[in-house]
Scaffold this motif. Structure first.
Motif, PDB file in Angstrom:
ATOM      1  N   VAL A  30       0.858  -1.184   0.000  1.00 29.41           N
ATOM      2  CA  VAL A  30       0.000   0.000   0.000  1.00 29.41           C
ATOM      3  C   VAL A  30       0.894   1.234   0.000  1.00 29.41           C
ATOM      4  CG1 VAL A  30      -1.773   1.290   1.257  1.00 29.41           C
ATOM      5  CG2 VAL A  30      -1.783  -1.218   1.321  1.00 29.41           C
ATOM      6  N   LEU A  31       0.599   2.171  -0.892  1.00 31.09           N
ATOM      7  CA  LEU A  31       1.333   3.429  -0.949  1.00 31.09           C
ATOM      8  C   LEU A  31       0.366   4.572  -0.677  1.00 31.09           C
ATOM      9  CD1 LEU A  31       3.887   5.097  -1.549  1.00 31.09           C
ATOM     10  CD2 LEU A  31       3.183   5.090  -3.949  1.00 31.09           C
ATOM     11  N   VAL A  32       0.695   5.384   0.319  1.00 27.18           N
ATOM     12  CA  VAL A  32      -0.084   6.586   0.624  1.00 27.18           C
ATOM     13  C   VAL A  32       0.784   7.774   0.244  1.00 27.18           C
ATOM     14  CG1 VAL A  32      -1.156   7.974   2.441  1.00 27.18           C
ATOM     15  CG2 VAL A  32      -1.324   5.474   2.514  1.00 27.18           C
ATOM     16  N   ASP A  33       0.276   8.626  -0.628  1.00 27.01           N
ATOM     17  CA  ASP A  33       0.981   9.841  -1.025  1.00 27.01           C
ATOM     18  C   ASP A  33       0.220  11.017  -0.419  1.00 27.01           C
ATOM     19  OD1 ASP A  33       1.808  12.203  -2.473  1.00 27.01           O
ATOM     20  OD2 ASP A  33       2.747  10.846  -3.921  1.00 27.01           O
ATOM     21  N   ILE A  39      -4.252   6.981  -2.104  1.00 23.30           N
ATOM     22  CA  ILE A  39      -3.823   5.653  -1.690  1.00 23.30           C
ATOM     23  C   ILE A  39      -3.787   4.793  -2.942  1.00 23.30           C
ATOM     24  CG2 ILE A  39      -4.420   3.554  -0.405  1.00 23.30           C
ATOM     25  CD1 ILE A  39      -5.880   5.301   1.612  1.00 23.30           C
ATOM     26  N   ALA A  40      -2.696   4.073  -3.140  1.00 25.01           N
ATOM     27  CA  ALA A  40      -2.591   3.124  -4.257  1.00 25.01           C
ATOM     28  C   ALA A  40      -2.354   1.733  -3.687  1.00 25.01           C
ATOM     29  CB  ALA A  40      -1.452   3.516  -5.192  1.00 25.01           C
ATOM     30  N   LEU A  41      -3.114   0.778  -4.181  1.00 23.59           N
ATOM     31  CA  LEU A  41      -2.913  -0.618  -3.823  1.00 23.59           C
ATOM     32  C   LEU A  41      -2.107  -1.290  -4.919  1.00 23.59           C
ATOM     33  CD1 LEU A  41      -6.470  -1.617  -2.540  1.00 23.59           C
ATOM     34  CD2 LEU A  41      -4.572  -0.583  -1.274  1.00 23.59           C
ATOM     35  N   ASP A  69       0.248  15.703  18.021  1.00 24.32           N
ATOM     36  CA  ASP A  69       0.715  16.702  17.048  1.00 24.32           C
ATOM     37  C   ASP A  69      -0.166  16.782  15.802  1.00 24.32           C
ATOM     38  OD1 ASP A  69       1.558  14.510  15.510  1.00 24.32           O
ATOM     39  OD2 ASP A  69       3.693  14.934  15.757  1.00 24.32           O
ATOM     40  N   GLU A  70      -1.200  15.926  15.736  1.00 28.35           N
ATOM     41  CA  GLU A  70      -2.183  15.944  14.644  1.00 28.35           C
ATOM     42  C   GLU A  70      -1.583  15.614  13.271  1.00 28.35           C
ATOM     43  OE1 GLU A  70      -5.571  16.515  15.358  1.00 28.35           O
ATOM     44  OE2 GLU A  70      -4.906  16.529  17.430  1.00 28.35           O
ATOM     45  N   ARG A  71      -0.398  15.016  13.247  1.00 24.52           N
ATOM     46  CA  ARG A  71       0.257  14.670  11.985  1.00 24.52           C
ATOM     47  C   ARG A  71       0.075  13.190  11.681  1.00 24.52           C
ATOM     48  NH1 ARG A  71       5.956  17.842  12.743  1.00 24.52           N
ATOM     49  NH2 ARG A  71       5.123  19.938  12.417  1.00 24.52           N
ATOM     50  N   THR A  72       0.191  12.879  10.405  1.00 24.13           N
ATOM     51  CA  THR A  72       0.162  11.497   9.936  1.00 24.13           C
ATOM     52  C   THR A  72       1.607  11.055   9.724  1.00 24.13           C
ATOM     53  OG1 THR A  72      -1.957  11.900   8.852  1.00 24.13           O
ATOM     54  CG2 THR A  72      -0.704   9.982   8.101  1.00 24.13           C
ATOM     55  N   PRO A  73       1.976   9.864  10.201  1.00 23.21           N
ATOM     56  CA  PRO A  73       3.369   9.423  10.045  1.00 23.21           C
ATOM     57  C   PRO A  73       3.791   9.331   8.581  1.00 23.21           C
ATOM     58  CG  PRO A  73       2.064   7.791  11.254  1.00 23.21           C
ATOM     59  CD  PRO A  73       1.144   8.869  10.837  1.00 23.21           C
ATOM     60  N   GLU A  74       5.083   9.358   8.359  1.00 22.59           N
ATOM     61  CA  GLU A  74       5.672   9.139   7.037  1.00 22.59           C
ATOM     62  C   GLU A  74       6.736   8.065   7.195  1.00 22.59           C
ATOM     63  OE1 GLU A  74       7.071  13.051   6.046  1.00 22.59           O
ATOM     64  OE2 GLU A  74       5.039  13.817   5.771  1.00 22.59           O
ATOM     65  N   GLU A 160       3.721   2.193   2.796  1.00 22.24           N
ATOM     66  CA  GLU A 160       4.643   3.320   2.777  1.00 22.24           C
ATOM     67  C   GLU A 160       3.823   4.598   2.692  1.00 22.24           C
ATOM     68  OE1 GLU A 160       8.268   5.288   0.183  1.00 22.24           O
ATOM     69  OE2 GLU A 160       7.850   3.135  -0.034  1.00 22.24           O
ATOM     70  N   ILE A 161       4.123   5.518   3.593  1.00 21.19           N
ATOM     71  CA  ILE A 161       3.435   6.814   3.608  1.00 21.19           C
ATOM     72  C   ILE A 161       4.468   7.863   3.224  1.00 21.19           C
ATOM     73  CG2 ILE A 161       2.068   8.436   4.960  1.00 21.19           C
ATOM     74  CD1 ILE A 161       1.409   6.029   6.846  1.00 21.19           C
ATOM     75  N   ARG A 162       4.237   8.500   2.072  1.00 20.57           N
ATOM     76  CA  ARG A 162       5.170   9.500   1.559  1.00 20.57           C
ATOM     77  C   ARG A 162       4.647  10.907   1.814  1.00 20.57           C
ATOM     78  NH1 ARG A 162       6.459   6.776  -4.338  1.00 20.57           N
ATOM     79  NH2 ARG A 162       7.577   4.958  -3.511  1.00 20.57           N
ATOM     80  N   PRO A 163       5.598  11.877   1.980  1.00 18.47           N
ATOM     81  CA  PRO A 163       5.192  13.269   2.232  1.00 18.47           C
ATOM     82  C   PRO A 163       4.301  13.868   1.178  1.00 18.47           C
ATOM     83  CG  PRO A 163       7.563  13.019   2.495  1.00 18.47           C
ATOM     84  CD  PRO A 163       7.031  11.724   1.972  1.00 18.47           C
TER      85      PRO A 163
END
Length: 163
Positions: A30-33, A39-41, A69-74, A160-163
């Protein structure tokens, strides 16, 4: 004649029914941009399904470092469990924090936080979708998208979570 009328009614209802999207294949990545809000599977290295317009925490820019901190991890994590009884329409937990996340937070004397999920909309929402970025650092999608993701992403899937 009644049989023919009933059959015709069923066929008309089926023709008028709202079409649903094609269910995705089982994902192995799974890729989160975050910048594209997508989100791409992936299955066997090929994109099998994408979802756009995803929502994040109130402070979506930057890597999550601390609780609140209200942020989403990368970075690279895994989907490590699922919660069918979530306060949101289904949820898949991201394995944040990893060892590096915990170590950094510890050097600052803070908690890295946790319980980061991909989830649907709040269960109490009568219909539709919340406006804007509203989670505490999670990744939110529509309930219909979440139902697809629930079926397509097994526990243990890398994300993977990208900025």
């Amino acid at each position: 004649m009644k049989y023919l009328a009933a059959l015709l009614s069923v066929l008309l209802l089926a023709a008028c029914a709202q079409k649903t999207s094609t269910p995705p294949e089982i994902a192995d990545f799974v890729l989160v941009d975050k910048s594209d809000r997508a989100i791409a599977l992936y299955t066997d290295g090929a994109v099998t399904k994408t979802y756009g317009g995803i929502q994040f925490g109130d402070a979506p820019r930057g890597h999550k470092q601390f609780e609140g901190d209200e942020r989403t991890p990368e970075g690279r994590y895994t989907i490590d469990t699922r919660n069918p009884n979530s306060a949101y329409h289904l949820s898949l937990r991201v394995s944040y924090p990893n060892a590096a996340d915990r170590a950094f937070a510890e050097t600052q004397g803070r908690s890295p936080g946790g319980d980061i999920f991909i989830h649907g909309q709040p269960n109490g929402l009568p219909a539709g979708r919340m406006v804007g970025d509203w989670t505490d650092g999670c990744i939110a999608v529509t309930n219909a998208e979440m139902a697809e993701l629930w079926r397509a992403i097994p526990d243990g899937t890398p994300i993977e979570i990208r900025p």
